[in-house]
Scaffold this motif. Structure first.
Motif, PDB file in Angstrom:
ATOM      1  N   TYR A 504      -7.664 -14.247   6.671  1.00  0.00           N
ATOM      2  CA  TYR A 504      -8.533 -13.392   6.864  1.00  0.00           C
ATOM      3  C   TYR A 504      -9.494 -13.771   8.049  1.00  0.00           C
ATOM      4  N   MET A 505      -9.717 -14.797   8.051  1.00  0.00           N
ATOM      5  CA  MET A 505     -10.701 -15.466   9.289  1.00  0.00           C
ATOM      6  C   MET A 505      -9.916 -15.026  10.781  1.00  0.00           C
ATOM      7  N   ILE A 506      -8.392 -15.504  10.590  1.00  0.00           N
ATOM      8  CA  ILE A 506      -7.715 -15.293  11.702  1.00  0.00           C
ATOM      9  C   ILE A 506      -7.562 -13.941  12.396  1.00  0.00           C
ATOM     10  N   LEU A 507      -7.496 -12.910  11.275  1.00  0.00           N
ATOM     11  CA  LEU A 507      -7.357 -11.451  11.506  1.00  0.00           C
ATOM     12  C   LEU A 507      -8.669 -11.100  12.004  1.00  0.00           C
ATOM     13  N   LYS A 677      -6.111  -2.507  17.163  1.00  0.00           N
ATOM     14  CA  LYS A 677      -5.475  -3.029  16.122  1.00  0.00           C
ATOM     15  C   LYS A 677      -6.193  -4.217  15.578  1.00  0.00           C
ATOM     16  N   GLY A 678      -6.921  -4.897  16.143  1.00  0.00           N
ATOM     17  CA  GLY A 678      -7.906  -6.023  15.542  1.00  0.00           C
ATOM     18  C   GLY A 678      -8.835  -5.730  14.855  1.00  0.00           C
ATOM     19  N   ALA A 679      -9.545  -4.355  15.234  1.00  0.00           N
ATOM     20  CA  ALA A 679     -10.590  -3.652  14.333  1.00  0.00           C
ATOM     21  C   ALA A 679      -9.932  -3.427  12.958  1.00  0.00           C
ATOM     22  N   GLU A 680      -8.607  -2.687  13.160  1.00  0.00           N
ATOM     23  CA  GLU A 680      -8.200  -1.984  11.969  1.00  0.00           C
ATOM     24  C   GLU A 680      -7.893  -3.532  11.058  1.00  0.00           C
ATOM     25  N   MET A 681      -7.304  -4.537  11.477  1.00  0.00           N
ATOM     26  CA  MET A 681      -6.840  -5.537  10.741  1.00  0.00           C
ATOM     27  C   MET A 681      -8.011  -6.240  10.018  1.00  0.00           C
ATOM     28  N   ARG A 682      -9.193  -6.340  10.775  1.00  0.00           N
ATOM     29  CA  ARG A 682     -10.363  -7.094  10.315  1.00  0.00           C
ATOM     30  C   ARG A 682     -10.987  -6.211   9.128  1.00  0.00           C
ATOM     31  N   GLU A 683     -10.969  -5.080   9.293  1.00  0.00           N
ATOM     32  CA  GLU A 683     -11.633  -4.158   8.021  1.00  0.00           C
ATOM     33  C   GLU A 683     -10.645  -4.068   6.883  1.00  0.00           C
TER      34      GLU A 683
END
Length: 884
Positions: A504-507, A677-683
């Motif tokens: 979770y933190m890495i994403l 992609k980063g924002a998608e993954m984070r949420e």
């Protein structure tokens, strides 16, 4: 009414430290909360003061007031102190006190039993001064006359050279320290010793340290033998033994025939382990319970214990003082900065006891996950998180240094991404990416991105695993399980949380890396506008921002309700009852079908969902229904997708005009794709992380039901105010839960009191810092961080909690202290967003960008400076809020 001189444990709890001393007060609290404390009570400090007056010792005592710490061993001073001790031992305790004491001890059946007589000075066992080993205790004392002599021995021990020197060093005036005396049954100990809820040698908070010897604990406390030493990991539900050092234990302490104790040879027992492994685990849980009950899970505890062959007893407990703060050696000597910046966004409430138990296990590993993903060595035992007045804070000093030393990120840049307003640590001058060290940092950046890509590549598999596991847990019939099976499931859940927390933190960090890369690339051709253009390019470009999608789905549900006669009638009723929707809206109706589908997809979410105490939407959909109603009642609500497309197009045109088809433009396209992609993954990672919380609630409520049926708790929801070691101690059969009901009620009261307090944003060492007041906060312009592009005007609507959602009308500017996914439905009605905290990648920033709503975060004091209803213009490009 005649003054009472001897108080039982219940009376000691209702007293104060200046009457019963720190030791006596703590024993009263432990007894109240169901800990196995030997029978006994406290002779109050008033008796000591009366004793000095009765025996005319005040003048002798006053003569010692001029003795300085460094001169206590001067022969003349030693003679003065010896004279005081002799006069005390020769003195008489008033007859009325002796009569009451005899009567009370007789009533407790202790008058002819062996007892322990222990000093409990009024400044002793406090959070700042332990007085450990300074005053005397007397074990195996029988009969009133010997007890009286032991009491005088406790009084006299206030006037030894070590006691006087300690008071001088700690700044305690002689007249402020009086001696209460604890008198308790002597446990016929098969083993005894001390236990710490931390490792006092290293300062590690993620350890339990136990010392043990056969017989009475005097040999361990006094340091006369080499005891067994056991080190445990408290992060495991049944604390795991990490190391066992079997001491030589050549001697042990046993009661002497008559009065007192003696050291005798251990013989063949010397090489044996004092406690077997199961008892070590049991004692570890008891130690954690003391930490939770006396230290509120914050202040670590030093406990003296005894084991009679069948059960453990707590003989005394006190705060661990001067516990070192493990940190990176390079910042040793700098103050420790604690910040709630990101945590205030994620978990702003006073945390429930059970939630912080889980968070304090997960967060330390999560905080160092990105550093370890960069191949950077993080020293073991850093205290990454803490509670202060019920709210979470993280070690900003360690985080800033870790990112600086691992990858060359300056402290200011770290602050920028996590949000909030906090100080910066001192780092070496110069470019952190230059020289040999700089090369290592660049290589770590590359390694970090490789690991991010690796985790992103596995993300769908990781998400699928968590979802399937949570679904399987939801299908379990917890009511049919025995206690050991429940412990096993709880352990499995915790292990899964911790494992996923690292991913979770890495994403989550991947979003910051890509957004920073995009902004830097843009800044090269559009100086000073990198983030502004990035915000525009990212407006509404993803259909996979899960927290934004559930907002769109609610908007569509409102549109469906408008067309569904039964639903429209239900929502437009003057007396609206969210709990009645399944009765009022027929099964099979369009709205009902769509809403049930929504709950299937998002029912595991909730308002302030990271706290287990808060219900999930599937359990209580009232908040969702209130938002659907608000959409219907608020004229002019709009689909933001058109505005998003316009902002995105404007940013793209500006870039196209300047860069045409250059390589730089290709780089920008790559960064946009990765940032998306980063924002998608984070949420999505946030959504997946809280999915098992629903399972945890089902399990905890079943445990709560069992505890109510056994009379241990009043309500099943009280389980959220229990610490996990307390629950495990009961389930494992070590404790019958006596006193937990009282402890829970005290915690609920304290939680309510703490909820009324305004938490500081920053604590330096142990000192809360006043809020930062920018010079313009009461002027016409407020400055912050622009995180979503565009400009919009509207009436300010100050919302402190999502439950106030009905106050927000379409076209208002939402002003909030912070936001989590539970706030998302309100963003659909907001013209713009202003928040006191937050960074580029806080939940509110990501959703505002996705909705195309101008947003400015990190505006200190906004909730106090702005007035409800005043006109605002929010400029998300410049990071300004204009009062018009």
């Amino acid at each position: 009414m005649r003054e009472q001189y001897f108080l039982n444990w219940e009376e000691a709890f209702n007293s104060i430290a200046v009457e019963v001393g720190g030791k006596g007060l703590n024993l009263g609290r432990l007894h109240r909360y169901g800990f196995p404390v030997p029978a006994g009570g406290v002779l109050t400090s008033r008796v000591y003061r009366d004793f000095l007056e009765y025996n005319k010792l005040e003048e002798s005592i006053h003569a010692a007031s001029g003795i300085r710490a460094e001169l206590v061993n001067d022969p003349a001073n030693e003679k003065v102190l010896e004279g005081i001790r002799r006069k005390i031992n020769e003195g008489q305790i008033p007859g009325t006190v002796q009569q009451e004491l005899a009567k009370q001890l007789e009533g407790m059946k202790l008058l002819e039993k062996p007892v322990a007589v222990r000093s409990s000075a009024t400044a002793e066992d406090s959070a700042t001064a332990s007085f450990a080993g300074v005053h005397d205790s007397f074990l195996n004392i029988r009969g009133l006359e010997n007890i009286i002599n032991a009491i005088k021995g406790c009084y006299a021990s206030l006037w030894t050279p070590r006691a006087v020197a300690y008071r001088r060093k700690m700044g305690f005036p002689d007249e402020k320290v009086a001696a209460a005396v604890v008198i308790m049954e002597l446990i016929p100990a098969a083993a005894a010793g001390v236990a710490f809820s931390c490792d006092p040698r290293t300062g590690r908070r993620d350890r339990i340290a136990i010392s043990a010897n056969f017989g009475l604990g005097e040999s361990v406390v006094g340091g006369s033998v080499e005891p067994d030493e056991y080190l445990l990991d408290p992060r495991i539900l049944l604390p795991k033994i990490l190391t066992k050092k079997i001491g030589s234990k050549k001697q042990y302490t046993k009661p002497r025939s008559g009065n007192g104790t003696e050291l005798v040879g251990s013989g063949d027992c010397a090489s044996k382990q004092v406690l077997d492994d199961s008892r070590i685990t049991e004692l570890g849980l008891l130690t954690l319970r003391v930490h939770e009950a006396l230290g509120s899970g914050i202040v670590h505890q030093d406990m003296e214990w005894a084991f009679d062959g069948n059960r453990f007893f707590v003989l005394q407990a006190r705060p661990v003082t001067n516990l070192r703060e493990p940190n990176f050696p390079e910042i040793a000597g700098q103050p420790v900065i604690w910040s709630n910046a990101n945590l205030k966004d994620v978990m702003p409430q006073v945390q429930s006891t059970i939630t912080w138990n889980l968070a304090s296990c997960m967060l330390p590993r999560m905080m160092s996950a990105s550093l370890q993903a960069a191949g950077y060595h993080v020293p073991a035992g850093i205290n990454w998180v803490r509670l202060y007045k019920g709210r979470g804070y993280f070690n900003l000093s360690a985080l800033q240094w870790g990112f600086y030393d691992s990858m060359g990120f300056m402290p200011g840049k770290t602050n920028e991404f996590i949000g909030g307003h906090q100080p910066e640590i001192k780092v070496p001058a110069g470019n952190p990416l230059s020289g040999r060290k700089g090369m290592k940092r660049v290589l770590r950046q590359i390694y970090y991105i490789i690991n991010i890509l690796r985790v992103q590549g596995s993300a769908e598999k990781i998400f699928k695993d968590i979802r399937e596991k949570a679904d399987s847990w939801n299908q379990l019939k917890f009511s049919g399980m025995n206690e050991i099976e429940l412990i096993s499931i709880l352990s499995e859940m915790r292990k899964k949380y911790v494992e996923f927390g690292l991913s979770y933190m890495i994403l989550g960090s991947s979003a910051s890396v890509y957004l920073e890369g995009l902004a830097r690339t843009l800044d090269a051709d559009f100086p000073g506008r990198g983030y502004s253009l990035a915000n525009g390019l990212l407006a509404g470009i993803s259909e996979k921002i899960t927290s934004a999608q559930h907002g769109y789905r609610l908007m569509e549900l409102a549109q469906t309700a408008q067309r569904d006669d039964a639903a429209r009638k239900y929502f437009m009723a003057e007396q609206f009852d969210p709990a009645a929707f399944r009765n009022e809206i027929p099964e099979g109706s369009q709205f009902r079908n769509e809403f049930e589908e929504f709950l299937k997809d998002y029912g595991h979410r909730g308002v302030y969902e990271t706290d287990l105490i808060n219900p999930r939407w599937r359990e209580d959909p009232g908040y969702l229904l209130e938002n659907v109603r608000a959409e219907l009642l608020s004229p002019g609500y709009a689909d933001h997708r058109k505005a998003q497309a316009e902002k995105q197009k404007a940013a793209e045109l500006e870039i196209e005009e300047k860069l045409r088809w250059s390589f730089q433009r290709i780089k920008i396209s790559i960064w946009v794709r990765q940032a998306k992609k980063g924002a998608e993954m984070r949420e999505m990672a946030r959504s997946v992380m809280v999915k098992p919380y629903e399972s945890s609630r089902l399990l905890l409520q079943d445990i709560g039901r069992r505890l109510v049926e056994k009379g241990i708790l009043n309500e099943k929801t009280d389980v959220y105010h229990c610490a996990m070691p307390e629950i495990i101690d009961i389930l494992a059969g070590y404790w019958d839960g006596t006193g937990l009901k009282i402890l829970v009620e005290d915690r609920k009261r304290i939680r309510e009191e703490l909820s009324e307090l305004e938490p500081p944003d920053v604590i330096i060492d142990e000192v809360p810092q006043p809020p930062i007041q920018h010079h313009e906060v009461h002027g016409k312009v407020l400055s912050g961080l622009g995180v979503a592009a565009g400009s919009a005007s509207g009436s300010a609507r100050l919302i402190r909690h999502p439950r106030e959602n009905s106050r927000l009308q379409a076209g208002d500017v939402l002003v909030a202290p912070s936001t989590d996914p539970g706030w998302t439905p309100m963003f659909l009605r907001a013209k713009a967003v202003v928040m006191e905290v937050g960074g580029y990648l806080s939940h509110g920033a990501i959703v505002a960008r996705e909705y195309g709503i101008p947003a400015v975060v990190n505006v200190p004091g906004a909730m106090k400076a702005l007035k409800d209803g005043e006109q605002l213009t929010v400029d998300g490009d410049e990071g300004k809020v204009y009062r018009t």
